[in-house]
Design a protein around this motif. Sequence first.
Motif, short mmCIF file in Angstrom:
data_model
loop_
_atom_site.label_atom_id
_atom_site.label_comp_id
_atom_site.label_asym_id
_atom_site.label_seq_id
_atom_site.Cartn_x
_atom_site.Cartn_y
_atom_site.Cartn_z
N ALA A 1 -4.69 1.50 -6.44
CA ALA A 1 -5.74 2.38 -5.93
C ALA A 1 -5.12 3.40 -4.88
O ALA A 1 -5.39 4.59 -4.99
N VAL A 2 -4.17 2.92 -4.12
CA VAL A 2 -3.63 3.90 -2.86
C VAL A 2 -2.75 4.64 -3.67
O VAL A 2 -2.87 6.03 -3.50
N SER A 3 -1.95 4.38 -4.77
CA SER A 3 -1.22 5.23 -5.58
C SER A 3 -1.95 6.28 -6.40
O SER A 3 -1.48 7.39 -6.39
N PHE A 4 -3.24 5.83 -6.90
CA PHE A 4 -3.89 6.75 -7.65
C PHE A 4 -4.61 7.94 -6.62
O PHE A 4 -4.54 9.15 -7.41
N PHE A 5 -5.21 7.55 -5.61
CA PHE A 5 -5.77 8.32 -4.69
C PHE A 5 -4.68 9.45 -4.03
O PHE A 5 -5.01 10.55 -4.02
N ALA A 6 -3.69 8.85 -3.88
CA ALA A 6 -2.57 9.57 -3.10
C ALA A 6 -1.83 10.68 -4.15
O ALA A 6 -1.88 11.87 -3.96
N ALA A 7 -1.69 10.23 -5.53
CA ALA A 7 -1.23 11.10 -6.57
C ALA A 7 -2.41 12.01 -6.66
O ALA A 7 -2.01 13.45 -6.93
N SER A 8 -3.54 11.84 -6.77
CA SER A 8 -4.75 12.79 -6.97
C SER A 8 -4.64 13.91 -5.95
O SER A 8 -4.83 14.96 -6.05
N MET B 1 3.20 2.96 -6.18
CA MET B 1 3.23 2.39 -7.64
C MET B 1 4.33 1.55 -7.93
O MET B 1 3.86 0.65 -8.77
N MET B 2 5.55 1.44 -6.92
CA MET B 2 6.31 0.66 -7.10
C MET B 2 6.06 -0.75 -6.79
O MET B 2 6.35 -1.69 -7.22
N VAL B 3 5.21 -0.58 -5.64
CA VAL B 3 4.45 -1.98 -5.21
C VAL B 3 3.62 -2.78 -6.13
O VAL B 3 3.74 -3.74 -6.46
N SER B 4 2.80 -1.79 -6.88
CA SER B 4 2.17 -2.27 -7.96
C SER B 4 2.72 -2.75 -9.10
O SER B 4 2.32 -3.84 -9.68
N PHE B 5 3.87 -2.27 -9.58
CA PHE B 5 4.65 -2.66 -10.46
C PHE B 5 5.24 -4.18 -10.16
O PHE B 5 5.21 -5.04 -10.86
N SER B 6 5.77 -4.18 -8.86
CA SER B 6 6.45 -5.49 -8.56
C SER B 6 5.29 -6.57 -8.40
O SER B 6 5.59 -7.65 -8.86
N ALA B 7 4.07 -6.33 -7.97
CA ALA B 7 3.12 -7.25 -7.89
C ALA B 7 2.48 -7.77 -9.47
O ALA B 7 2.34 -8.77 -9.56
N ALA B 8 2.59 -6.55 -10.40
CA ALA B 8 2.44 -7.07 -11.79
C ALA B 8 3.17 -7.97 -12.38
O ALA B 8 3.22 -8.96 -13.07
N LEU B 9 4.51 -7.77 -11.87
CA LEU B 9 5.88 -8.81 -12.11
C LEU B 9 5.44 -10.14 -11.63
O LEU B 9 5.70 -11.15 -12.25
N LEU B 10 5.02 -9.93 -10.41
CA LEU B 10 4.86 -11.57 -9.79
C LEU B 10 3.86 -12.44 -10.44
O LEU B 10 4.00 -13.56 -10.80
N ILE B 11 2.78 -11.71 -10.96
CA ILE B 11 1.63 -12.17 -11.73
C ILE B 11 2.21 -12.65 -13.17
O ILE B 11 1.94 -13.91 -13.25
N THR B 12 3.04 -11.84 -13.87
CA THR B 12 3.24 -12.09 -15.04
C THR B 12 4.49 -13.34 -15.33
O THR B 12 4.29 -14.25 -16.01
N LEU B 13 5.49 -13.00 -14.26
CA LEU B 13 6.59 -13.80 -14.37
C LEU B 13 6.33 -15.13 -13.62
O LEU B 13 7.20 -15.92 -13.58
N GLN B 14 5.23 -15.39 -12.69
CA GLN B 14 5.05 -16.51 -12.11
C GLN B 14 6.15 -16.90 -11.10
O GLN B 14 6.41 -16.20 -10.19
N ASP B 15 6.81 -17.80 -11.21
CA ASP B 15 7.90 -18.40 -10.17
C ASP B 15 9.27 -18.13 -10.81
O ASP B 15 10.13 -18.76 -10.22
N GLN B 16 9.22 -17.16 -11.60
CA GLN B 16 10.69 -16.97 -11.86
C GLN B 16 11.69 -15.86 -11.21
O GLN B 16 11.70 -14.95 -11.53
N TRP B 17 11.81 -16.43 -9.98
CA TRP B 17 12.32 -15.56 -8.84
C TRP B 17 13.58 -14.86 -9.25
O TRP B 17 14.12 -13.90 -8.81
#
Length: 204
Positions: free
Chosen positions: A94-101, A142-158
């Motif tokens: 949301a932050v990235s979307f509004f900042a880009a807008s 956007m990079m933070v959002s991408f990293s958070a999505a990876l955390l969700i998808t990969l679970q504990d695969q650090w």
Amino acid sequence: MQEVESIVPEWCKEAKNRHGDTPYEVLSNSHKELVKEGAEWMKKTSESFTVVGALIVTILFAAAFTLPGGNDQNTGFPMFLRKRSFMIFIISDAVSFFAASTSVLMFLGILTSRFAQEDFLESLPRKLIIGLSTLFISIAAMMVSFSAALLITLQDQWWAIIPIIMMASIPVALFVWLQFPLLVEIFVSTYAPRIFNRKMKPWL
């Protein structure tokens, strides 16, 4: 010119030289080419950043409705609604979307400007500063959002998450390295202290 006007007598501001030109007319005539070059540079820069901002807005808008893990078929809520990383994903998206807008609107404001000589003093630089700053915030979020999505998808695969997150910081660092000097230069030239001391009395 405004600095000099602040300390000279009132009659000097409208005094004419041997060619019949006032100080303002002399300034305008001697800076015509500079204004033209500045307008062209501002237009090209704004057009480039507008495209970038519009692409970010499009991607983030789609990402907000394509949630990691999808929705629960029974409740209709996101599968990972209770996870902290999911909230980080939503907030940063949301932050990235509004900042880009905001960035796109600022650059569009530059493109639709009349590019008058006085606009280059504060109006256009202010829009460019806001546009560049919000675009940087958008890319970082956007990079933070991408990293958070990876955390969700990969679970504990650090072993996979950490290198990817480190690589995700590279675009942000590159943007800062390439555009931050320009941002600082514009800010200093626009908001730096005046040439003369503010307490200086006008000339008699």
